[in-house]
Design a protein around this motif. Structure first.
Motif, PDB file in Angstrom:
ATOM      1  N   ALA A 407       0.823  -1.214   0.000  1.00 46.19           N
ATOM      2  CA  ALA A 407       0.000   0.000   0.000  1.00 46.19           C
ATOM      3  C   ALA A 407       0.851   1.255   0.000  1.00 46.19           C
ATOM      4  N   GLU A 408       1.958   1.215   0.687  1.00 39.21           N
ATOM      5  CA  GLU A 408       2.756   2.429   0.818  1.00 39.21           C
ATOM      6  C   GLU A 408       3.700   2.611  -0.364  1.00 39.21           C
ATOM      7  N   HIS A 409       4.310   3.762  -0.392  1.00 35.73           N
ATOM      8  CA  HIS A 409       5.262   4.077  -1.454  1.00 35.73           C
ATOM      9  C   HIS A 409       6.499   3.181  -1.331  1.00 35.73           C
ATOM     10  N   VAL A 410       7.019   2.716  -2.461  1.00 35.22           N
ATOM     11  CA  VAL A 410       8.257   1.951  -2.483  1.00 35.22           C
ATOM     12  C   VAL A 410       9.199   2.573  -3.497  1.00 35.22           C
ATOM     13  N   ASP A 411      10.480   2.279  -3.326  1.00 34.72           N
ATOM     14  CA  ASP A 411      11.507   2.818  -4.223  1.00 34.72           C
ATOM     15  C   ASP A 411      12.165   1.686  -5.011  1.00 34.72           C
ATOM     16  N   THR A 412      12.726   2.082  -6.132  1.00 40.27           N
ATOM     17  CA  THR A 412      13.537   1.146  -6.921  1.00 40.27           C
ATOM     18  C   THR A 412      14.998   1.393  -6.570  1.00 40.27           C
ATOM     19  N   ILE A 413      15.643   0.405  -6.022  1.00 38.19           N
ATOM     20  CA  ILE A 413      17.029   0.577  -5.579  1.00 38.19           C
ATOM     21  C   ILE A 413      17.967   0.424  -6.768  1.00 38.19           C
ATOM     22  N   THR A 414      19.208   0.855  -6.591  1.00 38.82           N
ATOM     23  CA  THR A 414      20.186   0.829  -7.679  1.00 38.82           C
ATOM     24  C   THR A 414      20.751  -0.580  -7.870  1.00 38.82           C
ATOM     25  N   GLU A 415      21.356  -0.795  -9.038  1.00 38.88           N
ATOM     26  CA  GLU A 415      21.972  -2.094  -9.323  1.00 38.88           C
ATOM     27  C   GLU A 415      23.107  -2.389  -8.348  1.00 38.88           C
ATOM     28  N   SER A 416      23.798  -1.373  -7.953  1.00 40.13           N
ATOM     29  CA  SER A 416      24.877  -1.562  -6.977  1.00 40.13           C
ATOM     30  C   SER A 416      24.310  -2.050  -5.647  1.00 40.13           C
ATOM     31  N   GLU A 417      23.198  -1.428  -5.227  1.00 37.59           N
ATOM     32  CA  GLU A 417      22.567  -1.839  -3.972  1.00 37.59           C
ATOM     33  C   GLU A 417      21.997  -3.259  -4.073  1.00 37.59           C
ATOM     34  N   VAL A 418      21.471  -3.598  -5.247  1.00 34.81           N
ATOM     35  CA  VAL A 418      20.986  -4.967  -5.462  1.00 34.81           C
ATOM     36  C   VAL A 418      22.115  -5.957  -5.240  1.00 34.81           C
ATOM     37  N   ARG A 419      23.281  -5.672  -5.818  1.00 36.12           N
ATOM     38  CA  ARG A 419      24.428  -6.591  -5.688  1.00 36.12           C
ATOM     39  C   ARG A 419      24.855  -6.729  -4.240  1.00 36.12           C
ATOM     40  N   GLU A 420      24.837  -5.594  -3.507  1.00 43.23           N
ATOM     41  CA  GLU A 420      25.255  -5.659  -2.106  1.00 43.23           C
ATOM     42  C   GLU A 420      24.279  -6.469  -1.259  1.00 43.23           C
ATOM     43  N   LEU A 421      23.005  -6.300  -1.531  1.00 45.16           N
ATOM     44  CA  LEU A 421      22.001  -7.057  -0.785  1.00 45.16           C
ATOM     45  C   LEU A 421      22.094  -8.554  -1.089  1.00 45.16           C
ATOM     46  N   ILE A 422      22.299  -8.881  -2.357  1.00 42.60           N
ATOM     47  CA  ILE A 422      22.425 -10.296  -2.737  1.00 42.60           C
ATOM     48  C   ILE A 422      23.683 -10.904  -2.116  1.00 42.60           C
ATOM     49  N   SER A 423      24.749 -10.137  -2.057  1.00 37.87           N
ATOM     50  CA  SER A 423      25.969 -10.616  -1.414  1.00 37.87           C
ATOM     51  C   SER A 423      25.725 -10.899   0.061  1.00 37.87           C
ATOM     52  N   ALA A 424      24.889 -10.073   0.695  1.00 38.24           N
ATOM     53  CA  ALA A 424      24.597 -10.254   2.122  1.00 38.24           C
ATOM     54  C   ALA A 424      23.769 -11.502   2.364  1.00 38.24           C
ATOM     55  N   VAL A 425      22.730 -11.712   1.556  1.00 42.51           N
ATOM     56  CA  VAL A 425      21.891 -12.892   1.790  1.00 42.51           C
ATOM     57  C   VAL A 425      22.650 -14.171   1.454  1.00 42.51           C
ATOM     58  N   ALA A 426      23.576 -14.094   0.517  1.00 41.10           N
ATOM     59  CA  ALA A 426      24.368 -15.282   0.166  1.00 41.10           C
ATOM     60  C   ALA A 426      25.257 -15.722   1.311  1.00 41.10           C
ATOM     61  N   ALA A 427      25.563 -14.800   2.219  1.00 48.65           N
ATOM     62  CA  ALA A 427      26.450 -15.120   3.341  1.00 48.65           C
ATOM     63  C   ALA A 427      25.723 -15.794   4.502  1.00 48.65           C
ATOM     64  N   ALA A 428      24.414 -15.965   4.389  1.00 44.43           N
ATOM     65  CA  ALA A 428      23.645 -16.564   5.484  1.00 44.43           C
ATOM     66  C   ALA A 428      24.014 -18.041   5.663  1.00 44.43           C
ATOM     67  N   PRO A 429      23.916 -18.549   6.884  1.00 42.60           N
ATOM     68  CA  PRO A 429      24.217 -19.961   7.120  1.00 42.60           C
ATOM     69  C   PRO A 429      23.052 -20.854   6.701  1.00 42.60           C
TER      70      PRO A 429
END
Length: 772
Positions: A407-429
């Protein structure tokens, strides 16, 4: 002819001996045509009238005469006439030789050497031709080790496949040897060399046997190989690792072939150093080791790297593997059976003969496995059906398109931020480093899908472990997003009809407080090394509790009292063993989770690299032995297997504390929350330089026991035992009836792990719609 041993001084010495003859292994020969011998025998019988006398010269002469006339069927009169002609006036009592065995006070009348050997070997022809027999009687064979080596030595003697036999063993006969070493009780306490040499002398008093009563040592090895002529063949049946290595090095130097029979699966090992002077010892299996240090190896831990290639773990029989698990637990050393030893003696003698006659010129390790050749055809391959299917990229896209917008406003994040987030979730045990996720990005939202083909397993009951894993990944996503100034809008299980879709995650740029734990996302790791036992401070324990204070539905329980830690160690160790006793659990650990080589780990980038287990040499061998499901099945049937508990239990005992995450209800949302809490605890531990290791076999199987129908797949006795363990476990943590134990872990101070698990590349688990 053989030298007479009836000189007065030798005879006097023997007459003064105790009845057993001490270490005497050679008999006395009396030829009555010799005046000195006749007088010596007379003196002996006068001194020892109790000597037992066996005179079968008539029978021997009859067989001798028959052998001269193989085409004829001789009558009794003809035989008697021919015997008289052969004696040529010599009386039967004076013919041949009288042999006295001082150790058993026995006097035997036999044909003399040439005729005796002819008759002793007459039934060998033409399996062995006369020319071959003569050639064999010029050969020298050395046998080191006289448990298995006794059978080898006696078989060589009976076949007369050797001219001189050198035997070496420092040990004495003990009662435990009598299951495989043929001897009477009266010989206990005697040196094995003495027992073997005496038995050979009683079969063939003319065969030359040289004894090394002290065994083979650094001081006498060259003498054993070379004295009075170089050995033509060395047979290694000793237990000492240093002797096995050193005798081969010396044999290689002198160009002496080496044969070893292992008394398991009919294993025969041959190294033709006479034909291949540059051949590496033990077929090159020990080339990676510093052989100069083998004599310094005293403990089992130090010897194992050398034992492993000699024994050949992968090629051991199932029974021997199962028995190996019990060494140091319910048995003290490797078991051997008389049937295998006798079988091995025959094989070794056969191979020896063909090597010495130039009829077999190969090197190698060979198996004559009677259980495979003569036995019921039993399937030993174990397979299990894994029927669940992960969604395809198109199916993920279709599911994502059905998720209602937020319902609320959302933003489109940058490709760089996408890569950083994916790198973070990949590090999960994840359990067994299975990484059971697929992330889909439609340009606006992340969608987390369950890649169930990676996680489907016996241990992941109702996706329990996977849901906690998704919680750790979601927590990483949130932590990294805060670090980037992004707020995550989380929508768990947005489609009731698609359980593989775990959550949808939208993003809003916001002035949001960062969390220091994000700094440790890529540092956090599982440490499987031993702890030093140092206690955790109150401040650190408080930090763990603070890390999960926002999770109202769960509890963190921490045990620090040593007695309770020890009890939990026993429970965790036994749970790990019971897991292996469940065929599917065994299969999933050894065939699905573990990566046995560095190459395999690099190729898959998932699973547990065996190096991450930080195994001692002893435990590494134990793991390879326990990989055989049939061996573990036997251990389970025997009600044994304490060694299968020890690795986990020993690690747990070094913990500074043991923690448990408890939830009120066994449902997927609560399990995801538990996973988030676990990741925060783990990151807090990393921040405080405290190591952490999940130990989950107990809690995962408790869940199956409590929530599965009839224990779902667990044998009844294992269910019962898990039930008993759960009762003790709950009492330690003071768990209530509505508390579900879902994550057990140990906390400790210790050295950093030497190897860390690899992770999938982003393109293996991340699908970016805009890049399709």
């Amino acid at each position: 002819m053989t030298k007479n041993y009836s000189e007065p001084d030798v005879l006097a010495q023997l007459l003064a001996e105790r009845p057993s003859g001490g270490d005497v292994v050679k008999p006395l020969f009396f030829r009555l045509g010799n005046i000195s011998d006749r007088q010596g025998l007379s003196n002996l019988l006068e001194k020892k009238p109790y000597i037992r006398i066996f005179d079968s010269i008539d029978q021997q002469l009859t067989e001798l005469i028959k052998s001269f006339h193989p085409k004829l069927t001789l009558s009794g009169d003809e035989i008697r006439s021919l015997v008289a002609e052969h004696l040529a006036g010599i009386s039967k009592i004076d013919y041949g030789v009288w042999v006295y065995y001082p150790w058993n006070e026995t006097l035997v009348h036999i044909l003399d050497e040439d005729e005796f050997i002819t008759m002793r070997t007459s039934r060998n022809r033409y399996k062995i031709t006369q020319d071959e027999q003569m050639r064999l009687m010029t050969k020298r064979i050395g046998v080191i080790g006289l448990s298995v080596g006794q059978s080898v030595s006696l078989t060589l003697c009976m076949e007369r496949g050797v001219g001189e036999l050198r035997i070496a063993d420092f040990d004495e006969l003990e009662i435990t040897n009598l299951n495989r070493l043929r001897s009477g009780l009266h010989n206990m306490g005697l040196k094995k060399t003495v027992i073997v040499a005496r038995e050979i002398a009683e079969i063939d008093p003319f065969l030359k046997v040289t004894c090394y009563h002290e065994g083979v040592t650094d001081a006498n090895l060259e003498d054993f190989l070379l004295h009075d002529g170089k050995l033509d063949l060395l047979i290694d049946e000793c237990d000492g690792v240093d002797v096995k290595i050193n005798c081969r090095l010396a044999a290689k130097k002198h160009g002496i072939p080496v044969l070893m029979e292992a008394s398991d699966r009919g294993t025969v090992d041959i190294e033709r150093f006479d034909l291949e002077p540059d051949r590496p010892i033990l077929h090159g299996f020990v080339e990676h080791l510093d052989l100069s240090n083998v004599r310094l190896a005293k403990t089992m831990e130090e010897k194992l790297p050398y034992i492993l290639p000699i024994v050949g773990i992968e090629t051991m029989s199932t029974r021997l593997k199962a028995s190996a698990i019990e060494i140091g637990q319910t048995i003290s050393t490797w078991p051997q059976l008389a049937s295998a030893v006798a079988f091995g003696g025959g094989m070794a003698a056969d191979v020896s003969r063909r090597v010495l006659l130039g009829q077999f010129n190969q090197s190698g390790r060979y198996f004559i496995d009677l259980e495979e050749l003569i036995g019921d055809q039993v399937r030993t391959d174990v397979t299990f059906e894994y029927t669940k299917r992960s969604l395809s990229p198109d199916e993920m896209a279709a599911a994502a398109s059905r998720v209602p917008p937020v319902a609320e406003h959302v933003d489109t994040i940058t490709e760089s931020e996408v890569r950083e987030l994916i790198s973070a979730v990949a590090a999960a045990p994840s359990p067994g480093n299975n990484q059971p996720w697929k992330w889909y990005y439609d340009g606006t939202r992340f969608y987390l899908f369950h890649d169930i083909q990676r996680s489907e397993s016996f241990g992941d009951f109702q996706n329990m472990a996977s849901y906690m894993t998704f919680g750790t990944a979601i927590e990483n996503l949130n932590l990294k997003a805060k670090d980037l100034g992004i707020k995550v809008i989380e929508n768990l299980f947005p489609l009731e009809d698609e359980p593989m879709l775990i959550g949808a995650f939208s993003f809003v740029y916001a002035d949001i407080e960062k969390d220091e734990l994000s700094h440790f996302l890529t540092i956090r790791c599982t440490n499987r090394r031993k702890g030093n036992g140092n206690r955790l401070t109150g401040n650190i324990l408080d930090d763990f509790r603070d890390a999960v204070r926002d999770f109202d539905r769960l509890k963190l329980k921490i045990v620090v009292e040593d007695k309770q830690v020890q009890r939990l160690a026993s429970i965790a160790g036994e749970a790990e063993k019971l897991r292996l006793f469940i065929p599917q659990g065994h299969y999933e650990l050894f065939e699905k989770e573990l990566r046995w080589t560095e190459r395999e780990a690099l190729e898959t980038k998932d699973g547990l690299d065996i190096q991450t287990l930080e195994l001692s040499p002893k435990d590494a061998i134990g793991f390879r032995v326990a990989r055989d499901p049939m061996a573990v099945k036997l251990v389970a049937e025997w009600g044994l297997g304490r060694a299968l508990e020890n690795m986990t239990a020993d690690l747990m005992k070094t913990a500074s504390a043991i923690g448990l995450v408890v939830i009120p209800t066994f449902d997927r949302t609560a399990l995801i929350e538990a996973g988030k809490a676990v990741e925060r605890i783990w990151l807090s531990a990393t921040r405080n330089k405290v190591s952490m290791q999940p130990v989950l076999a107990s809690v995962l199987h408790f869940a199956r026991l409590m929530h599965g129908k009839d224990g779902t797949g667990m044998p009844g006795w294992i269910q019962n035992r898990f039930g008993e363990l759960k009762g003790e476990f709950d009492s330690i943590f003071d768990n209530g009836s509505t508390e579900e134990s879902v994550f057990l872990f140990r906390l400790f101070y210790g050295n950093d792990p030497q190897v860390k698990s690899l992770r999938l590349d982003a393109d293996q688990f991340f699908i970016h719609q805009n890049n399709n």
